[in-house]
Design a protein around this motif. Sequence first.
Motif, PDB file in Angstrom:
ATOM      1  N   ALA A  91       3.981 -31.805  39.173  1.00  0.00           N
ATOM      2  CA  ALA A  91       5.389 -31.520  38.951  1.00  0.00           C
ATOM      3  C   ALA A  91       5.599 -31.306  37.460  1.00  0.00           C
ATOM      4  CB  ALA A  91       6.264 -32.671  39.465  1.00  0.00           C
ATOM      5  N   ALA A  92       6.822 -30.933  37.100  1.00  0.00           N
ATOM      6  CA  ALA A  92       7.161 -30.727  35.699  1.00  0.00           C
ATOM      7  C   ALA A  92       8.465 -31.430  35.397  1.00  0.00           C
ATOM      8  CB  ALA A  92       7.282 -29.233  35.385  1.00  0.00           C
ATOM      9  N   VAL A  93       8.507 -32.107  34.265  1.00  0.00           N
ATOM     10  CA  VAL A  93       9.746 -32.724  33.823  1.00  0.00           C
ATOM     11  C   VAL A  93      10.269 -31.911  32.648  1.00  0.00           C
ATOM     12  CG1 VAL A  93       8.552 -34.351  32.297  1.00  0.00           C
ATOM     13  CG2 VAL A  93      10.878 -34.852  33.063  1.00  0.00           C
ATOM     14  N   CYS A  94      11.548 -31.552  32.701  1.00  0.00           N
ATOM     15  CA  CYS A  94      12.150 -30.780  31.618  1.00  0.00           C
ATOM     16  C   CYS A  94      12.203 -31.643  30.367  1.00  0.00           C
ATOM     17  CB  CYS A  94      13.557 -30.324  32.006  1.00  0.00           C
ATOM     18  SG  CYS A  94      14.385 -29.371  30.712  1.00  0.00           S
ATOM     19  N   LEU A  95      11.595 -31.166  29.320  1.00  0.00           N
ATOM     20  CA  LEU A  95      11.467 -31.939  28.095  1.00  0.00           C
ATOM     21  C   LEU A  95      12.476 -31.499  27.043  1.00  0.00           C
ATOM     22  CD1 LEU A  95       9.744 -34.099  26.651  1.00  0.00           C
ATOM     23  CD2 LEU A  95       8.224 -32.245  25.908  1.00  0.00           C
ATOM     24  N   LEU A  96      12.543 -30.198  26.784  1.00  0.00           N
ATOM     25  CA  LEU A  96      13.468 -29.653  25.798  1.00  0.00           C
ATOM     26  C   LEU A  96      14.191 -28.464  26.414  1.00  0.00           C
ATOM     27  CD1 LEU A  96      11.167 -29.691  22.643  1.00  0.00           C
ATOM     28  CD2 LEU A  96      13.186 -31.120  22.992  1.00  0.00           C
ATOM     29  N   PRO A  97      15.513 -28.449  26.418  1.00  0.00           N
ATOM     30  CA  PRO A  97      16.243 -27.350  27.049  1.00  0.00           C
ATOM     31  C   PRO A  97      16.380 -26.151  26.111  1.00  0.00           C
ATOM     32  CG  PRO A  97      17.792 -28.957  26.208  1.00  0.00           C
ATOM     33  CD  PRO A  97      16.414 -29.504  25.911  1.00  0.00           C
ATOM     34  N   ALA A  98      16.473 -24.980  26.684  1.00  0.00           N
ATOM     35  CA  ALA A  98      16.760 -23.793  25.884  1.00  0.00           C
ATOM     36  C   ALA A  98      18.094 -23.976  25.173  1.00  0.00           C
ATOM     37  CB  ALA A  98      16.798 -22.563  26.783  1.00  0.00           C
ATOM     38  N   GLY A  99      18.154 -23.513  23.924  1.00  0.00           N
ATOM     39  CA  GLY A  99      19.389 -23.621  23.152  1.00  0.00           C
ATOM     40  C   GLY A  99      19.464 -24.839  22.262  1.00  0.00           C
ATOM     41  N   LEU A 100      18.507 -25.755  22.370  1.00  0.00           N
ATOM     42  CA  LEU A 100      18.501 -26.927  21.495  1.00  0.00           C
ATOM     43  C   LEU A 100      18.439 -26.471  20.044  1.00  0.00           C
ATOM     44  CD1 LEU A 100      18.256 -30.120  21.878  1.00  0.00           C
ATOM     45  CD2 LEU A 100      15.862 -29.778  21.224  1.00  0.00           C
ATOM     46  N   GLU A 127      -4.722 -35.632  29.800  1.00  0.00           N
ATOM     47  CA  GLU A 127      -4.281 -34.268  29.539  1.00  0.00           C
ATOM     48  C   GLU A 127      -2.782 -34.188  29.790  1.00  0.00           C
ATOM     49  OE1 GLU A 127      -5.321 -29.671  30.787  1.00  0.00           O
ATOM     50  OE2 GLU A 127      -5.987 -31.312  32.074  1.00  0.00           O
ATOM     51  N   PHE A 128      -2.089 -33.507  28.898  1.00  0.00           N
ATOM     52  CA  PHE A 128      -0.650 -33.307  29.034  1.00  0.00           C
ATOM     53  C   PHE A 128      -0.400 -31.815  29.201  1.00  0.00           C
ATOM     54  CE2 PHE A 128      -1.306 -37.122  26.525  1.00  0.00           C
ATOM     55  CZ  PHE A 128      -0.492 -38.052  27.158  1.00  0.00           C
ATOM     56  N   PRO A 129      -0.315 -31.324  30.440  1.00  0.00           N
ATOM     57  CA  PRO A 129      -0.034 -29.896  30.639  1.00  0.00           C
ATOM     58  C   PRO A 129       1.371 -29.562  30.148  1.00  0.00           C
ATOM     59  CG  PRO A 129      -0.861 -30.933  32.652  1.00  0.00           C
ATOM     60  CD  PRO A 129      -0.506 -32.033  31.708  1.00  0.00           C
ATOM     61  N   LEU A 130       1.510 -28.437  29.497  1.00  0.00           N
ATOM     62  CA  LEU A 130       2.798 -27.990  28.983  1.00  0.00           C
ATOM     63  C   LEU A 130       3.145 -26.640  29.583  1.00  0.00           C
ATOM     64  CD1 LEU A 130       2.247 -28.921  25.240  1.00  0.00           C
ATOM     65  CD2 LEU A 130       3.838 -30.047  26.796  1.00  0.00           C
ATOM     66  N   TYR A 131       4.430 -26.440  29.831  1.00  0.00           N
ATOM     67  CA  TYR A 131       4.908 -25.178  30.376  1.00  0.00           C
ATOM     68  C   TYR A 131       6.145 -24.747  29.593  1.00  0.00           C
ATOM     69  CZ  TYR A 131       2.049 -26.673  34.349  1.00  0.00           C
ATOM     70  OH  TYR A 131       1.016 -27.112  35.139  1.00  0.00           O
ATOM     71  N   THR A 132       6.412 -23.460  29.640  1.00  0.00           N
ATOM     72  CA  THR A 132       7.618 -22.941  29.012  1.00  0.00           C
ATOM     73  C   THR A 132       8.197 -21.848  29.888  1.00  0.00           C
ATOM     74  OG1 THR A 132       8.541 -21.943  26.994  1.00  0.00           O
ATOM     75  CG2 THR A 132       6.339 -21.239  27.650  1.00  0.00           C
ATOM     76  N   SER A 133       9.489 -21.663  29.820  1.00  0.00           N
ATOM     77  CA  SER A 133      10.149 -20.630  30.622  1.00  0.00           C
ATOM     78  C   SER A 133      11.255 -19.984  29.811  1.00  0.00           C
ATOM     79  CB  SER A 133      10.725 -21.222  31.911  1.00  0.00           C
ATOM     80  OG  SER A 133      11.450 -20.233  32.624  1.00  0.00           O
ATOM     81  N   GLY A 134      11.255 -18.660  29.807  1.00  0.00           N
ATOM     82  CA  GLY A 134      12.328 -17.939  29.142  1.00  0.00           C
ATOM     83  C   GLY A 134      13.459 -17.584  30.070  1.00  0.00           C
ATOM     84  N   SER A 135      13.267 -17.802  31.379  1.00  0.00           N
ATOM     85  CA  SER A 135      14.298 -17.438  32.347  1.00  0.00           C
ATOM     86  C   SER A 135      15.036 -18.654  32.915  1.00  0.00           C
ATOM     87  CB  SER A 135      13.688 -16.627  33.500  1.00  0.00           C
ATOM     88  OG  SER A 135      12.628 -17.322  34.105  1.00  0.00           O
ATOM     89  N   ARG A 136      14.381 -19.823  32.951  1.00  0.00           N
ATOM     90  CA  ARG A 136      15.017 -21.041  33.473  1.00  0.00           C
ATOM     91  C   ARG A 136      15.739 -21.735  32.307  1.00  0.00           C
ATOM     92  NH1 ARG A 136      12.728 -23.063  38.549  1.00  0.00           N
ATOM     93  NH2 ARG A 136      13.714 -25.007  37.911  1.00  0.00           N
ATOM     94  N   THR A 137      16.830 -21.163  31.882  1.00  0.00           N
ATOM     95  CA  THR A 137      17.505 -21.657  30.680  1.00  0.00           C
ATOM     96  C   THR A 137      18.589 -22.688  30.977  1.00  0.00           C
ATOM     97  OG1 THR A 137      19.005 -19.755  30.800  1.00  0.00           O
ATOM     98  CG2 THR A 137      17.045 -19.534  29.409  1.00  0.00           C
ATOM     99  N   THR A 138      18.759 -23.056  32.249  1.00  0.00           N
ATOM    100  CA  THR A 138      19.803 -24.047  32.573  1.00  0.00           C
ATOM    101  C   THR A 138      19.225 -25.399  32.970  1.00  0.00           C
ATOM    102  OG1 THR A 138      19.884 -23.279  34.877  1.00  0.00           O
ATOM    103  CG2 THR A 138      21.403 -22.234  33.311  1.00  0.00           C
ATOM    104  N   ASP A 139      17.904 -25.525  33.035  1.00  0.00           N
ATOM    105  CA  ASP A 139      17.296 -26.821  33.352  1.00  0.00           C
ATOM    106  C   ASP A 139      17.632 -27.825  32.255  1.00  0.00           C
ATOM    107  OD1 ASP A 139      16.200 -25.777  35.633  1.00  0.00           O
ATOM    108  OD2 ASP A 139      14.256 -25.332  34.725  1.00  0.00           O
ATOM    109  N   GLN A 140      17.897 -29.065  32.663  1.00  0.00           N
ATOM    110  CA  GLN A 140      18.345 -30.092  31.728  1.00  0.00           C
ATOM    111  C   GLN A 140      17.251 -31.142  31.493  1.00  0.00           C
ATOM    112  OE1 GLN A 140      21.344 -29.965  30.004  1.00  0.00           O
ATOM    113  NE2 GLN A 140      21.217 -27.909  30.921  1.00  0.00           N
ATOM    114  N   PRO A 141      17.252 -31.758  30.323  1.00  0.00           N
ATOM    115  CA  PRO A 141      16.234 -32.770  30.002  1.00  0.00           C
ATOM    116  C   PRO A 141      16.172 -33.861  31.064  1.00  0.00           C
ATOM    117  CG  PRO A 141      17.512 -32.233  28.056  1.00  0.00           C
ATOM    118  CD  PRO A 141      18.187 -31.542  29.197  1.00  0.00           C
TER     119      PRO A 141
END
Length: 918
Positions: free
Chosen positions: A466-475, A497-511
């Motif tokens: 799974a993924a936990v939202c860490l930093l929201p877009a717009g911070l 290991e700490f897998p990291l992900y980023t998304s330019g389209s999911r800009t409303t996910d919250q921390p």
Amino acid sequence: MKQHSGTIPRFIVGIDLGTTNSAVAFIDMVRGGPAQTFPVLQLVAPGTVEARDSLPSFHYEPANEEVEANLLALPWDTENSRVVGIMAREHGAGVPGRLAVSAKSWLSHGGVDRKAELLPWHSAPDIQKLSPGETSRRYLEHIRYAWDHAHPDAPLAEQDVVLTVPASFDEVARELTVDAARAAGLPRLCLLEEPQAAFYAWIRQHRKTQDMKPGQSILVCDIGGGTTDLTLIETEEEKEGPLNYRRIAVGEHLLLGGDNLDLALAHHIEEKLGGHKLAPADWSIVVRRSQLAKEVLLGPEAPETYTIHLPARGRSVVGGGRQVDLNRNEVVRLLAEGFLPEVAVDEKPTVRQSGFQEFGLPYAPDAGITRYLSAFLTANHNARPDYILFNGGFFESPVLQARLLDVLKQALNWQPQVLRTDRLDLAVACGAAEYGRVRRGQGARITSGLARTYYLGISRDNGEPAAVCLLPAGLEEGESVHLSEQTFKLHLRKPVEFPLYTSGSRTTDQPGELLPIDEENMRPMPSIKTVINSGKKKGSEQIQVQLHAKLTEIGTIEVWLAAVDDSREWRLQFDARAATQTERAVVEEEGNRAGVLDETMAASSAGTIRSVLGAGRSGEPAGLLKKLEQNTGMKRTDWPPALLRRWFEETLPLADCRAAGPELEARWLNLIGYALRPGYGFAADDWRVGNLWRIKSAGVENHRNEMCRAEWWILWRRVAGGLTEHQQMELASPLIKQWNSRIRNPGAKKSNKPTNFQFGDHESAEVWRLLGSLERLPSVKKEQLGELLLLWLERKGIRISNGAVIWALGRIGARVPTYGPLNTVVSAECCAEWAGRLMAMDGSSEEKAFALMHLARFTGDRYRDLPEECRQQLLDWMSEHAVSERLSDLVRVGGLLDAEEQDHAFGEALPAGLHLAG
């Protein structure tokens, strides 16, 4: 006016550190006014120093006595020995092995160790290679010296500096850019995205005439020499005063720009010369000439024809001083229509591999810029911005501007208003300086913050990822996020290991939101792989932690873990080296099979290992692997990497058993290497290899036992892919020296030192296989090794007993390394000679055919491929000796190795679920 320490800096300086050209602008806050260009003093020819508006991003290291020392002098350095700028670009075009280019593109290349000394790509043997960061540091240092020379009372180190980066730069690239700037002596620094800088420049120029309305949007289309950068900005209503602006979206990172046009035109010229691939030095000249031709034929008031003159180069294809005539219409069709094709509304870029491989960079797979633009707009709610702002050297051409607008109108029924700006080549530097003024409270600011949402990969209680939202877009810069309502389990003193992900389209996910992995919209970043050590306890420990993260004032990301029960904290560092293990694709993990671990099986088998190798040992060492097969119910070839790595961690602390006798040492060496092979590809393998390397200095305990010595060499061969260049050199140098003496001076008296044994046949074979596996050795060292291998074969002949020697020759000269960097590949000329000598030897074998295939395998890269006539001779030999069509095809057209061929290349079967990329 002298600037006093502790005062607010007089100057704000904007630096556009470009792929092809860099530029500097400044604002004098005492005198006021708009940003001004700072012409940079540089060598334009030997002995000629001039100030120019831009500093070409090229670094050249002259050979000894190539240029008289006094002709390289700069006003601030009379003993200067290196060249950056115009002279580096022009002179280096004819000597590509001494010219470092595209450092900025390498900073963003997640498929290599970005801190490694990679440049120049395919460098001359006597040159000091540079990392992308060090090359960037030298450009910035030159700018600092030039500034300080012009402003002795206001050194650049004491001014506010705004350094621009592509909006699509990942966190590793941003941190490396900051490191380069600080190492260049620029401590007062912040980062700004280049499209925003371009828009700041436009705002400053048009602040009194703009007629934008709230709710309108602007597309900044920034295409420079190396990258395509897309950004959407929206206007917002302000009760009083001018409009506000917000950056609402950025595109993905694309290595696609003016350099690609130069390469396409160069390929076209090559075809007009007869279609034969030019030699690398000739090719470099053609690429530079193509850039000039492009600028003329796509520029304003372009002539109908343009002639490219190519210098004579002895026997080369260009020899004789030929010329090529280019027609304006053919160049427009090739470049304007080729890179800005018509596009359907829902059309997406293709994912086929780019044909451009000359410089080792991962260019965008689709050359159609308009397809990427259409996909970007579609991903952002089918946006049709009201305005478009062109930026970058690509759009210096009115032909390319008009072509893009025509495609938008015809294909997308979209006619944005064009925002005009002066000097596209200087806009980013000027806008960066203007942003520095905005930071002091003067002028309209583009609110932006993080362009993307960032996530940390975790495992649910049921084992599902799974993924936990860490930093929201717009911070915004300087803001932090604390996930105080959630706790996570962390293993101390164990590889994690700490897998990291980023998304330019999911800009409303919250921390703090816990989300399933969205493979379509979440893009993996280089994982953070580490071992967190803390406290006095031994062994592993599991504690509860919370996460917090921050977007720093300069624009980089920090991620922290904080223990719930005490004050311990750990910062997770983005690792430029770890990126190579995830993005370079030298291995891939097949589904869960590689990573899921049966804990009951692991515990039982670990007990078996301890019973044979541990303090209270009772079992027979020779039967250990069979016992483990019985414990697991699997053949050893089916053991998954997760289980093998657990065995490594159980076996490493039992190293003291080696002193108890040769049988125990041989079994320990065998198991530890088998469990860690191929030395990379699994979380925290770099940590494991680092811990294993500590035994290297002690050497073999039972050094008079050939079985133990052979297992020693097998161990290092198995994990060679995880060793650094320095470690590989430490292994190879004494062995090459010893073999060199033995082969070239066969009658010399043998040393009686215990470290200089006369290798027996079995140990000799394992030493050769180890040497052939060291792909990070410099090409010069590989060529020395290859010569020794050939001398040995020419003396001993092609025999089954020399199979390891032949295997090593093919591996050390392979056109496609199994894990090593491409810039250490042996030159095509050298390998052509090796292949010829190997074919000339009497006898044939499967090993010989495999070695010849590796030496001549087709890649499409002119720097690596053997000459066509040489490959044809080899294909004729293969036909004559009934070599399989499969191996012949790899020489004729290239391709990937199948599973059996991969195992052969590695030297034994790889762990289940791991495959080499080649």
